[in-house]
Enzyme design. Structure first.
Site, PDB file in Angstrom:
ATOM      1  CD  GLU A   1      41.801  46.041  45.715  1.00 22.87           C
ATOM      2  OE1 GLU A   1      41.710  45.506  46.849  1.00 22.87           O
ATOM      3  OE2 GLU A   1      41.393  45.500  44.672  1.00 22.87           O
TER       4      GLU A   1
ATOM      5  CG  ASP B   1      41.512  40.472  44.391  1.00 22.47           C
ATOM      6  OD1 ASP B   1      41.781  41.636  44.744  1.00 22.47           O
ATOM      7  OD2 ASP B   1      40.413  40.155  43.897  1.00 22.47           O
TER       8      ASP B   1
ATOM      9  CG  ASP C   1      34.584  41.360  43.010  1.00 23.22           C
ATOM     10  OD1 ASP C   1      35.394  42.213  42.615  1.00 23.22           O
ATOM     11  OD2 ASP C   1      33.640  40.950  42.295  1.00 23.22           O
TER      12      ASP C   1
END
Length: 210
Positions: free
Chosen positions: A44, A66, A132
């Site tokens: 991330e 997210d 994603d």
């Protein structure tokens, strides 16, 4: 304003292959990469770092993610960590320190401001879903031994976390945003403030997974 969605993937956390990706909302440019072993937090944070590096200039940059961990590392907790000599509120070393410091430098050196916005994952947000998917495919490539051996490497964290070196995949041409439902293959991209600090929570950062 430039808006970019980022995401990271870890096939088995911790220690499995990881992937990261960013995708620009306008024009559909994207980039992705990964490493043979890592954590979801490394993935991330690397996605955020690569997105900032790929979008220099004076235009405001908004990064959607997210991952609350990645956003708070990049925009809230970091100021307190610096004041404490890169220690957390409990006095322990900051995890993934070299990545966090690299993000801090990238934001500081960028002419225009960088802002962050949390979005809920897996609820149909098209750019979050594309990021994603790209990150997942990159992780699968590394798990299958198809990682880019000649790519630039991000050094491992010196904070004692035994984090992996994270390779960056470089590609050359812009790619359109795929149509809804289409399969996304990470094949092409063209690499191109802050909110008030919030109180750092007292729980161990390493336990937060998205």
């Amino acid at each position: 304003m430039i808006i970019v969605s980022t995401d990271g993937s870890c096939l088995r956390n911790p220690g499995g292959a990881i992937g990261w990706a960013w995708i620009a909302h306008e024009g559909g440019r994207f980039d992705s990469g990964g490493a043979a072993s890592g954590t979801n937090q490394v993935a991330e944070l690397t996605a955020v770092l690569r997105a900032i590096e790929a979008h220099p200039g004076g235009e405001p940059l908004l990064i959607e993610s997210d991952s609350q961990y990645a956003i708070r590392c990049s925009s809230e907790w970091i100021e307190g960590w610096k004041r404490k000599g890169w220690r957390t509120a409990s006095g322990s070393p900051v995890k993934n320190l070299e990545l966090v410091q690299a993000i801090d430098r990238a934001i500081t050196q960028r002419e225009g401001p960088v802002r962050f916005r949390w979005v809920r994952g897996h609820v149909g947000n098209p750019f979050n879903e594309r990021a994603d998917q790209l990150a997942g495919l990159a992780a699968q490539d590394w798990a299958a031994g198809r990682g880019d051996v000649g790519s630039e490497l991000l050094p491992a964290s010196p904070a004692g976390d035994a984090e992996p070196e994270t390779a960056r995949r470089r590609t050359a041409a812009p790619a359109p945003v795929p149509a809804a439902g289409a399969t996304v293959t990470p094949a092409a991209s063209q690499p191109s403030g802050r909110p008030a600090p919030a109180a750092e929570p007292q729980w161990e950062l390493g336990t937060l997974f998205d």
